[in-house]
Each structure stands twice: as C-alpha cells, then as structure tokens.
Write a protein that holds these residues in place. Structure first.
Motif, PDB file in Angstrom:
ATOM      1  N   ALA A 112       0.830  -1.207   0.000  1.00  0.00           N
ATOM      2  CA  ALA A 112       0.000   0.000   0.000  1.00  0.00           C
ATOM      3  C   ALA A 112       0.861   1.252   0.000  1.00  0.00           C
ATOM      4  O   ALA A 112       0.574   2.209  -0.734  1.00  0.00           O
ATOM      5  CB  ALA A 112      -0.935  -0.011   1.209  1.00  0.00           C
ATOM      6  N   TYR A 113       1.919   1.275   0.803  1.00  0.00           N
ATOM      7  CA  TYR A 113       2.788   2.452   0.837  1.00  0.00           C
ATOM      8  C   TYR A 113       3.481   2.659  -0.510  1.00  0.00           C
ATOM      9  O   TYR A 113       3.609   3.798  -0.989  1.00  0.00           O
ATOM     10  CB  TYR A 113       3.831   2.315   1.941  1.00  0.00           C
ATOM     11  CG  TYR A 113       3.280   2.567   3.328  1.00  0.00           C
ATOM     12  CD1 TYR A 113       2.619   3.755   3.636  1.00  0.00           C
ATOM     13  CD2 TYR A 113       3.427   1.615   4.336  1.00  0.00           C
ATOM     14  CE1 TYR A 113       2.115   3.981   4.907  1.00  0.00           C
ATOM     15  CE2 TYR A 113       2.923   1.829   5.608  1.00  0.00           C
ATOM     16  CZ  TYR A 113       2.264   3.017   5.884  1.00  0.00           C
ATOM     17  OH  TYR A 113       1.762   3.238   7.145  1.00  0.00           O
ATOM     18  N   GLY A 114       3.940   1.580  -1.124  1.00  0.00           N
ATOM     19  CA  GLY A 114       4.593   1.714  -2.419  1.00  0.00           C
ATOM     20  C   GLY A 114       3.648   2.212  -3.492  1.00  0.00           C
ATOM     21  O   GLY A 114       3.988   3.095  -4.283  1.00  0.00           O
ATOM     22  N   ALA A 115       2.430   1.652  -3.525  1.00  0.00           N
ATOM     23  CA  ALA A 115       1.445   2.083  -4.511  1.00  0.00           C
ATOM     24  C   ALA A 115       1.037   3.537  -4.275  1.00  0.00           C
ATOM     25  O   ALA A 115       0.816   4.295  -5.222  1.00  0.00           O
ATOM     26  CB  ALA A 115       0.222   1.169  -4.445  1.00  0.00           C
ATOM     27  N   ARG A 116       0.964   3.947  -3.007  1.00  0.00           N
ATOM     28  CA  ARG A 116       0.593   5.325  -2.681  1.00  0.00           C
ATOM     29  C   ARG A 116       1.653   6.299  -3.171  1.00  0.00           C
ATOM     30  O   ARG A 116       1.339   7.360  -3.720  1.00  0.00           O
ATOM     31  CB  ARG A 116       0.417   5.457  -1.172  1.00  0.00           C
ATOM     32  CG  ARG A 116      -0.356   6.690  -0.727  1.00  0.00           C
ATOM     33  CD  ARG A 116      -0.701   6.553   0.738  1.00  0.00           C
ATOM     34  NE  ARG A 116      -1.410   5.301   0.976  1.00  0.00           N
ATOM     35  CZ  ARG A 116      -1.419   4.651   2.141  1.00  0.00           C
ATOM     36  NH1 ARG A 116      -0.753   5.141   3.172  1.00  0.00           N
ATOM     37  NH2 ARG A 116      -2.095   3.530   2.273  1.00  0.00           N
ATOM     38  N   LEU A 117       2.923   5.928  -2.992  1.00  0.00           N
ATOM     39  CA  LEU A 117       4.000   6.800  -3.457  1.00  0.00           C
ATOM     40  C   LEU A 117       3.960   6.945  -4.969  1.00  0.00           C
ATOM     41  O   LEU A 117       4.069   8.059  -5.503  1.00  0.00           O
ATOM     42  CB  LEU A 117       5.350   6.236  -3.006  1.00  0.00           C
ATOM     43  CG  LEU A 117       6.586   6.989  -3.491  1.00  0.00           C
ATOM     44  CD1 LEU A 117       6.561   8.441  -3.031  1.00  0.00           C
ATOM     45  CD2 LEU A 117       7.859   6.285  -3.002  1.00  0.00           C
ATOM     46  N   GLU A 118       3.813   5.857  -5.673  1.00  0.00           N
ATOM     47  CA  GLU A 118       3.754   5.924  -7.130  1.00  0.00           C
ATOM     48  C   GLU A 118       2.559   6.755  -7.588  1.00  0.00           C
ATOM     49  O   GLU A 118       2.665   7.520  -8.554  1.00  0.00           O
ATOM     50  CB  GLU A 118       3.689   4.510  -7.708  1.00  0.00           C
ATOM     51  CG  GLU A 118       4.981   3.717  -7.526  1.00  0.00           C
ATOM     52  CD  GLU A 118       4.940   2.378  -8.221  1.00  0.00           C
ATOM     53  OE1 GLU A 118       3.959   2.119  -8.950  1.00  0.00           O
ATOM     54  OE2 GLU A 118       5.889   1.594  -8.050  1.00  0.00           O
ATOM     55  N   ARG A 119       1.440   6.608  -6.918  1.00  0.00           N
ATOM     56  CA  ARG A 119       0.246   7.382  -7.285  1.00  0.00           C
ATOM     57  C   ARG A 119       0.488   8.870  -7.108  1.00  0.00           C
ATOM     58  O   ARG A 119       0.153   9.679  -7.992  1.00  0.00           O
ATOM     59  CB  ARG A 119      -0.932   6.924  -6.424  1.00  0.00           C
ATOM     60  CG  ARG A 119      -2.222   7.683  -6.693  1.00  0.00           C
ATOM     61  CD  ARG A 119      -3.298   7.305  -5.685  1.00  0.00           C
ATOM     62  NE  ARG A 119      -4.556   7.935  -6.051  1.00  0.00           N
ATOM     63  CZ  ARG A 119      -5.496   7.404  -6.815  1.00  0.00           C
ATOM     64  NH1 ARG A 119      -5.317   6.181  -7.300  1.00  0.00           N
ATOM     65  NH2 ARG A 119      -6.602   8.053  -7.112  1.00  0.00           N
ATOM     66  N   LEU A 120       1.091   9.249  -5.985  1.00  0.00           N
ATOM     67  CA  LEU A 120       1.303  10.665  -5.705  1.00  0.00           C
ATOM     68  C   LEU A 120       2.350  11.275  -6.625  1.00  0.00           C
ATOM     69  O   LEU A 120       2.202  12.412  -7.086  1.00  0.00           O
ATOM     70  CB  LEU A 120       1.710  10.839  -4.242  1.00  0.00           C
ATOM     71  CG  LEU A 120       0.576  10.603  -3.229  1.00  0.00           C
ATOM     72  CD1 LEU A 120       1.120  10.531  -1.812  1.00  0.00           C
ATOM     73  CD2 LEU A 120      -0.489  11.694  -3.344  1.00  0.00           C
ATOM     74  N   LEU A 121       3.416  10.543  -6.911  1.00  0.00           N
ATOM     75  CA  LEU A 121       4.431  11.075  -7.822  1.00  0.00           C
ATOM     76  C   LEU A 121       3.877  11.233  -9.228  1.00  0.00           C
ATOM     77  O   LEU A 121       4.184  12.206  -9.921  1.00  0.00           O
ATOM     78  CB  LEU A 121       5.656  10.163  -7.826  1.00  0.00           C
ATOM     79  CG  LEU A 121       6.456  10.082  -6.522  1.00  0.00           C
ATOM     80  CD1 LEU A 121       7.669   9.175  -6.698  1.00  0.00           C
ATOM     81  CD2 LEU A 121       6.882  11.469  -6.062  1.00  0.00           C
ATOM     82  N   ALA A 122       3.053  10.274  -9.648  1.00  0.00           N
ATOM     83  CA  ALA A 122       2.435  10.391 -10.972  1.00  0.00           C
ATOM     84  C   ALA A 122       1.499  11.597 -11.025  1.00  0.00           C
ATOM     85  O   ALA A 122       1.439  12.312 -12.032  1.00  0.00           O
ATOM     86  CB  ALA A 122       1.670   9.110 -11.302  1.00  0.00           C
ATOM     87  N   ALA A 123       0.774  11.835  -9.933  1.00  0.00           N
ATOM     88  CA  ALA A 123      -0.123  12.996  -9.895  1.00  0.00           C
ATOM     89  C   ALA A 123       0.668  14.303  -9.925  1.00  0.00           C
ATOM     90  O   ALA A 123       0.278  15.257 -10.606  1.00  0.00           O
ATOM     91  CB  ALA A 123      -0.997  12.935  -8.643  1.00  0.00           C
ATOM     92  N   LEU A 124       1.787  14.346  -9.206  1.00  0.00           N
ATOM     93  CA  LEU A 124       2.636  15.542  -9.247  1.00  0.00           C
ATOM     94  C   LEU A 124       3.141  15.800 -10.662  1.00  0.00           C
ATOM     95  O   LEU A 124       3.182  16.945 -11.128  1.00  0.00           O
ATOM     96  CB  LEU A 124       3.816  15.379  -8.288  1.00  0.00           C
ATOM     97  CG  LEU A 124       3.552  15.671  -6.806  1.00  0.00           C
ATOM     98  CD1 LEU A 124       4.761  15.294  -5.979  1.00  0.00           C
ATOM     99  CD2 LEU A 124       3.195  17.140  -6.598  1.00  0.00           C
ATOM    100  N   HIS A 125       3.557  14.755 -11.325  1.00  0.00           N
ATOM    101  CA  HIS A 125       4.027  14.889 -12.708  1.00  0.00           C
ATOM    102  C   HIS A 125       2.913  15.421 -13.602  1.00  0.00           C
ATOM    103  O   HIS A 125       3.116  16.333 -14.413  1.00  0.00           O
ATOM    104  CB  HIS A 125       4.510  13.531 -13.207  1.00  0.00           C
ATOM    105  CG  HIS A 125       4.732  13.464 -14.689  1.00  0.00           C
ATOM    106  ND1 HIS A 125       5.545  14.344 -15.353  1.00  0.00           N
ATOM    107  CD2 HIS A 125       4.243  12.618 -15.617  1.00  0.00           C
ATOM    108  CE1 HIS A 125       5.546  14.037 -16.651  1.00  0.00           C
ATOM    109  NE2 HIS A 125       4.758  12.998 -16.823  1.00  0.00           N
TER     110      HIS A 125
END
Length: 366
Positions: A112-125
């Motif tokens: 969950a933490y890994g998926a959350r990080l990827e989601r947030l970085l993709a949103a920032l991009h």
C-alpha cells in the motif's frame, strides 16, 4: 446471462459447500505460504528491488505474488467465517477471524505504501507538467519555471522520504510477523482447516439431509446467510449520498476534503464500509454458487470504483500529512496542497463512478 440471485428462503442449511470452499481457500493459503518461503521474500518488493539482478527481480516478483495470494486467501477465509458464523464452531471462528485480519493487514501495508507513493508522484508529474519523478530520484528532478513545478520536485522528494520510510518499516513488520509464534499459530489452524472444517452439529446434520454433495443443492441452505450479507450491503449503499455523488465534483465534499483537520474525513467512512460489505457479498456468492458463480459486471465495476476511492482518500491524507512537516518551503507546501486537492477530486470522481455503476441494470456474464 442474468445475474444469479440469492433466495433467502431456499432450502435447509447445508455445510458441504461451505466446508469445500473453506478447505479450498486453506489449501491456497498453504500453497502460497510454501511459495513465499521458497522465494525467501517478505511482504513485497520495494524500490530497491529494481536495482537487483534479473534473477533477484524474478524472485522478488514471485514473493510479491505469494504474499498477494496469502492476503487473498486470508481475506476470503476471514470473510466467510464472518458471513456464515452460525454454521461454524463459534469459539474457533471467533479466534481465527481477527488473526486472519491481522495477517492480511500486516502483509498489505508495504504494498500500500509503495502504490501510494507511485500514485502521488504520478499525480505531481501530471499536475506540474515537469519531467517524471522516478521513485528513487525525485530529489534530482530539475524544476522548471512556475511555483507548482518548483514545489513539486521538493514535494516529491519529501513524499519519497516519508513513504519509503513507512514502507521499510512495514517490510520489517511483515518479516517479524511471518516469523512470529502468532503467525505460526495461524498457519497451524489453517492447516487443520484444509482437512477438517469445524461445522456446527446443525450444519453437519443438514448437510447430509438429502441435499448431498456440492453445487446448488448443497449450497441452497447457505443462501439465507448470503442473502443477509447482500441486504447489509444494500442498506449501507442506501445510506450513501448517491444523489450528491451523481455530480462528479460536488463542492461540499471538496470543502470537507480541504479541511485542515488531521482526523480521517468523516465522509469517507461510509464508503469504506460499503467497500468491505461489497467484498463480503462477493465472497458469499463464491461460497453459494461455487465454480458456477458468474462474473457480475455491476459488482466488478462498483468494487473497482471503491478501490479507487480508498486509494485516493489515503493518498490525499498522505499529502496532507507531508504538508504538515515543519519548516518546509512555501512552494513545497503549495504543491502538496494542490496535490491534496487533486486526490480529493479523485475521491469524488470515484464516488461518481460508483454511483453510475451501482444504478445500472445488473448484467452477468459467464
């Protein structure tokens, strides 16, 4: 093909189908556990896994798959014990359910933490239009012009530090859990379940009372309990603001989402509860209909929307938590605020999608 319907008046209670389902899930649990041990993995692979050799990456993927299978079977066993608890030995099932929930939750956190990080970085991009934010190199992105772009690079680095630390701790917690006496007790109980299901005397007697075997005849007596699970889901959905959710970005919910309150958003809780009840309903259908269960497109789409809702709500909370870090630059705080609002918009979009899926006519496919 039409959906299979649960008839609460169908037949006497029968334990054969329930026992067969639990034995099958217990066998899947033990198979996944063996694979997990053979691969030497933990709850899942982290960012560092991408730096490993090809063989190491393959091993990590196998460990991730094994951990996912462990979680899946643990959830199904626990959910089935909850829905059909009148047919099972009460003392045994009441001990097993929280232990399986503990195991499933512990194994899920790292992923969950890994998926959350990827989601947030993709949103920032997406929001900043800057270069992609690699998980391990967010702090190395060269900021482009604009306040959001400048803050996004630093926000990405901050999120990476915080969520990677949380993921590392979750990884250690999963390793510790899998080596604990508590886990071994759970595994021993599941091993017993694979060969002997502790049904009540009433369930055993009814299961041999002329319905015999598995399939629809034997499972018919399970339908009153499965229908009760479906009713609980329907009641919970009826309590949701589906009319408001029919508008994809309602301002009232967004105002709540932008609140500075650190507590979980009160509007989210009923939706999370519906997600859990929908899962229990799906598991009950698997028990009742066995191998003949049909894929209900309506339930599938509704479940996917609720998964998105959960992911976006938790991502928004992570962005808000990062924004409360002391002494961060104003541009970083601004980027995190925009990110938080974006994820709350995603929450509203997921509610809108659920509303559209749930209100549609039920259609099943083989």
């Amino acid at each position: 093909m039409a959906q299979q319907h649960l008839d609460p008046t169908a037949g006497p209670v029968a334990g054969d189908a329930l026992a067969a389902y639990l034995r099958a899930q217990a066998t899947e649990f033990l198979r996944a556990l063996r694979q997990h041990r053979e691969t030497g993995g933990a709850a899942g692979g982290g960012p560092s896994a991408r730096a490993q050799s090809s063989a190491g990456e393959n091993g990590s993927k196998e460990a991730v798959d094994a951990a996912r299978a462990l979680r899946r079977s643990a959830r199904r066993i626990s959910g089935t014990l909850h829905t059909f608890r009148p047919l099972l030995d009460e003392g045994w099932s009441e001990v097993m359910r929280p232990e399986l929930a503990w195991l499933s939750g512990t194994l899920a956190r790292e992923h969950a933490y890994g998926a959350r990080l990827e989601r947030l970085l993709a949103a920032l991009h997406r929001l900043s239009g800057s270069a992609a934010f690699p998980v391990q190199a967010a702090s190395e992105v060269r900021p482009e012009k604009g306040q959001l772009t400048v803050g996004a690079a630093k926000a990405g680095a901050l999120l990476e530090r915080q969520l990677t630390l949380a993921r590392t701790r979750a990884h250690s917690a999963a390793l510790q859990a899998l080596g604990s006496s508590r886990f071994h007790a759970v595994a021993d109980n599941v091993a017993v379940l694979a060969s002997e299901v502790p049904l009540t005397a009433a369930a055993t007697k009814a299961g041999t009372g002329g319905t015999g075997g598995t399939g629809h005849a034997a499972s018919a007596g399970l339908q009153p309990l499965a229908a009760a699970a479906e009713d609980r889901l329907s009641d919970a959905v009826a309590g949701l603001p589906l009319v408001t959710a029919g508008h994809p970005y309602n301002s009232e919910a967004l105002v709540h989402g932008l609140s500075s309150d650190t507590a979980p958003q009160p509007q989210d809780a009923p939706w999370h509860q519906v997600r859990l009840l929908l899962r229990l309903h799906r598991y009950a259908r698997e028990v009742v209909f066995g191998d003949e269960v049909l894929l209900d497109v309506r339930l599938l789409n509704a479940g996917q929307a609720l998964d998105r809702h959960r992911d976006a709500a938790e991502a928004a909370a992570a962005a808000a938590s990062a924004a409360r870090t002391p002494r961060i630059a104003p541009a970083t705080a601004y980027a995190l605020g925009v990110l938080h609002a974006d994820q709350r918009h995603e929450v509203e979009a997921a509610r809108f999608t659920f509303q559209r899926a749930w209100m549609r006519e039920t259609v099943g496919t083989p």
